[in-house]
Design a protein around this motif. Sequence first.
Motif, PDB file in Angstrom:
ATOM      1  N   ASN A 227       0.938  -1.297  -0.024  1.00 37.78           N
ATOM      2  CA  ASN A 227       0.232  -0.168   0.159  1.00 37.78           C
ATOM      3  C   ASN A 227       0.873   1.101  -0.061  1.00 37.78           C
ATOM      4  OD1 ASN A 227      -1.346   2.249   0.864  1.00 37.78           O
ATOM      5  ND2 ASN A 227      -2.780   1.074   2.083  1.00 37.78           N
ATOM      6  N   PRO A 228       0.904   2.062  -1.020  1.00 42.27           N
ATOM      7  CA  PRO A 228       1.592   3.320  -1.186  1.00 42.27           C
ATOM      8  C   PRO A 228       1.801   4.226   0.105  1.00 42.27           C
ATOM      9  CG  PRO A 228      -0.071   3.533  -2.832  1.00 42.27           C
ATOM     10  CD  PRO A 228      -0.055   1.829  -2.093  1.00 42.27           C
ATOM     11  N   ASP A 229       0.461   4.298   0.750  1.00 38.54           N
ATOM     12  CA  ASP A 229       0.172   5.147   1.767  1.00 38.54           C
ATOM     13  C   ASP A 229       0.748   4.545   2.948  1.00 38.54           C
ATOM     14  OD1 ASP A 229      -0.939   7.291   0.554  1.00 38.54           O
ATOM     15  OD2 ASP A 229      -2.691   5.769   0.468  1.00 38.54           O
ATOM     16  N   LYS A 230       1.145   3.254   3.220  1.00 34.32           N
ATOM     17  CA  LYS A 230       1.601   2.545   4.329  1.00 34.32           C
ATOM     18  C   LYS A 230       2.552   1.955   4.470  1.00 34.32           C
ATOM     19  CE  LYS A 230      -2.967   1.857   6.346  1.00 34.32           C
ATOM     20  NZ  LYS A 230      -4.090   1.273   5.592  1.00 34.32           N
ATOM     21  N   ASP A 231       3.136   1.283   3.250  1.00 31.90           N
ATOM     22  CA  ASP A 231       4.317   0.327   2.878  1.00 31.90           C
ATOM     23  C   ASP A 231       5.462   1.037   2.179  1.00 31.90           C
ATOM     24  OD1 ASP A 231       2.757  -1.970   4.093  1.00 31.90           O
ATOM     25  OD2 ASP A 231       1.985  -2.051   2.280  1.00 31.90           O
ATOM     26  N   PRO A 232       6.494   1.462   3.165  1.00 28.64           N
ATOM     27  CA  PRO A 232       7.620   2.361   2.511  1.00 28.64           C
ATOM     28  C   PRO A 232       8.328   1.450   1.494  1.00 28.64           C
ATOM     29  CG  PRO A 232       8.280   1.732   4.906  1.00 28.64           C
ATOM     30  CD  PRO A 232       6.722   1.339   4.602  1.00 28.64           C
ATOM     31  N   GLU A 233       8.200   0.031   1.485  1.00 27.32           N
ATOM     32  CA  GLU A 233       8.852  -0.679   0.332  1.00 27.32           C
ATOM     33  C   GLU A 233       8.102  -0.190  -0.865  1.00 27.32           C
ATOM     34  OE1 GLU A 233       7.208  -1.720   3.155  1.00 27.32           O
ATOM     35  OE2 GLU A 233       8.517  -3.470   4.054  1.00 27.32           O
ATOM     36  N   PHE A 234       6.941   0.120  -0.921  1.00 24.97           N
ATOM     37  CA  PHE A 234       6.376   0.625  -2.420  1.00 24.97           C
ATOM     38  C   PHE A 234       7.436   1.681  -3.091  1.00 24.97           C
ATOM     39  CE2 PHE A 234       4.013   3.302  -5.162  1.00 24.97           C
ATOM     40  CZ  PHE A 234       3.072   2.401  -5.738  1.00 24.97           C
ATOM     41  N   TRP A 235       7.904   2.561  -2.196  1.00 24.77           N
ATOM     42  CA  TRP A 235       8.558   3.556  -2.767  1.00 24.77           C
ATOM     43  C   TRP A 235      10.150   3.445  -2.877  1.00 24.77           C
ATOM     44  CZ3 TRP A 235       5.696   6.949  -4.953  1.00 24.77           C
ATOM     45  CH2 TRP A 235       4.404   6.933  -4.603  1.00 24.77           C
ATOM     46  N   ASN A 236      10.435   2.025  -2.733  1.00 30.84           N
ATOM     47  CA  ASN A 236      11.853   1.691  -2.767  1.00 30.84           C
ATOM     48  C   ASN A 236      12.183   1.459  -4.406  1.00 30.84           C
ATOM     49  OD1 ASN A 236      14.537   0.638  -2.390  1.00 30.84           O
ATOM     50  ND2 ASN A 236      13.556  -1.496  -1.629  1.00 30.84           N
ATOM     51  N   PHE A 237      12.383   2.542  -5.073  1.00 32.97           N
ATOM     52  CA  PHE A 237      12.650   2.305  -6.452  1.00 32.97           C
ATOM     53  C   PHE A 237      13.200   3.797  -6.959  1.00 32.97           C
ATOM     54  CE2 PHE A 237       8.227   3.951  -6.517  1.00 32.97           C
ATOM     55  CZ  PHE A 237       8.469   4.848  -7.547  1.00 32.97           C
ATOM     56  N   SER A 238      13.978   3.453  -7.995  1.00 37.15           N
ATOM     57  CA  SER A 238      14.727   4.595  -8.586  1.00 37.15           C
ATOM     58  C   SER A 238      14.065   4.433 -10.086  1.00 37.15           C
ATOM     59  CB  SER A 238      16.056   4.485  -8.616  1.00 37.15           C
ATOM     60  OG  SER A 238      16.656   5.422  -9.542  1.00 37.15           O
ATOM     61  N   TRP A 239      14.738   5.299 -10.806  1.00 35.44           N
ATOM     62  CA  TRP A 239      14.170   5.218 -12.456  1.00 35.44           C
ATOM     63  C   TRP A 239      14.932   3.935 -13.019  1.00 35.44           C
ATOM     64  CZ3 TRP A 239      19.161   5.722 -14.046  1.00 35.44           C
ATOM     65  CH2 TRP A 239      20.146   6.998 -13.358  1.00 35.44           C
TER      66      TRP A 239
END
Length: 400
Positions: free
Chosen positions: A126-138
């Motif tokens: 869940n992008p609002d709860k799980d920081p793993e969602f945002w573990n990406f670069s380009w």
Amino acid sequence: MSTIFKVFFVIVNYLINKPLNFISHPDAGLPIDEFLGKYGYPLERHTVVTEDGYLLTAHRIPHGKHSNGTNRYPVLCIHGTGGVGEMFLFPGYGKGIGWYLADRDFDIWLLNTRGNYHSRKHRKWNPDKDPEFWNFSWHEVGVYDLPAAIDHILTVTNKSKLFYVGHSQGSTVYLVLTTQRPEYNDKIALGVNLAPSAFIGDNNYLLMELVGKHRLLFKSVMKGIGFHEVLPFNLNRLVRTLMRFVCSEINVFVDVCNIVFNFPDNTHQVDPATFQLIFSYVPAGCSLKQLNHYLQIVESNSFALYDYGRRENKKYYGQVKPPIYNLENITAPTAYFYGTHDVITKPEGIAKLISKTKNIEVYKIEQGFNHVDFLFSKNVIEIVNKPLYSMMKKYVVNID
Ligand SMILES: *[C@@H]1O[C@H](CO)[C@@H](O)[C@H](O)[C@H]1NC(C)=O
Ligand SMILES: *[C@@H]1O[C@H](CO)[C@@H](O)[C@H](O)[C@H]1NC(C)=O
Ligand SMILES: *[C@@H]1O[C@H](CO)[C@@H](O)[C@H](O)[C@H]1NC(C)=O
Ligand SMILES: *[C@@H]1O[C@H](CO)[C@@H](O)[C@H](O)[C@H]1NC(C)=O
């Protein structure tokens, strides 16, 4: 004292009353289906699932308003950092690359890469709860999002190849894809890169320079925050609303917006009436890691994979420094369009890019074009669309 209050009252009164009619662009705020539908263009919505579980939205314009069959040549359009597929409809109806190519036998696919508001979805996170969602670069956009989109499009259209048009980060991820997933080179009829962003260490964009100089600080702050979205979702929306007001033509601040958009030398490529359309759709969201990866290549002036630090690099890459993206491995026909007044991707960086890539076409734009003008300029038809179209036409053979 009472004068100050009066001035204050006048300003507050202005701010309160103006917003009631501050929307002056007729298409500002329209969702993409209504925007296209208003001018007689069709829209299809597709969901593309990546190998690592992200659910991406692709908006397809299968044909222009003058035909009912699907156009022959699929073209995948990829937006820049914090951007969104709708940017290919800028600077408005009848002008942007999307409208132009849809009217000329191209089947338009506007992919929204992971993390923007159309593609904030994952099978597990869940992008609002799980920081793993945002573990990406380009890097991950190039390695996972693009292959998934390309395979989806080629399956749906039953073609062996497609065209690619990327702006800014849309070009960075093209270079990632074609060097890291070499098998995809054969699926690209022509890869067009607008304001190609790989060697950006020479840039003199003050903000980037400042942050670049303090990258270590930025990085430790980032580590403290964890992996995250640059602006949480609702803040993105607030920024869009605020900017639509600030850059409204009836507002005194519009001059500031003018200066920012026409940086560095006030070439007046962007029509102020366009600001409201632009800020209906951007900013659209991205991850901190994406920005950090850019800062890394600014600081090192080397187009390399993500730097996790010496010890971690050893684990990921088997060497202390991150490997470079080897541009010599690109075999797909590739085009670079660049503006001589672009302060982010400067001609020095472009020269380096050109010297390392084979099988290329280069198109240089001198009319005071900066980084955003490829999509925002009121003169895109003459300066970008026409040369782009005639170049693409040369590559339309053998894609069935
Ligand atoms: C579009 O479809 C209509 C009816 O389905 C048909 O009459 C018309 O000829 C078609 N136009 C084109 C350009 O194919
Ligand atoms: C982030 O992604 C990297 C590389 O894909 C992975 O090795 C790492 O475990 C991830 N970290 C977290 C906290 O999910
Ligand atoms: C897909 O294209 C191939 C080769 O052009 C053709 O033989 C085949 O019939 C097509 N399939 C469909 C479902 O259109
Ligand atoms: C890229 O090319 C080099 C040789 O120029 C080769 O050693 C390497 O394996 C290639 N990498 C990929 C991913 O194909």
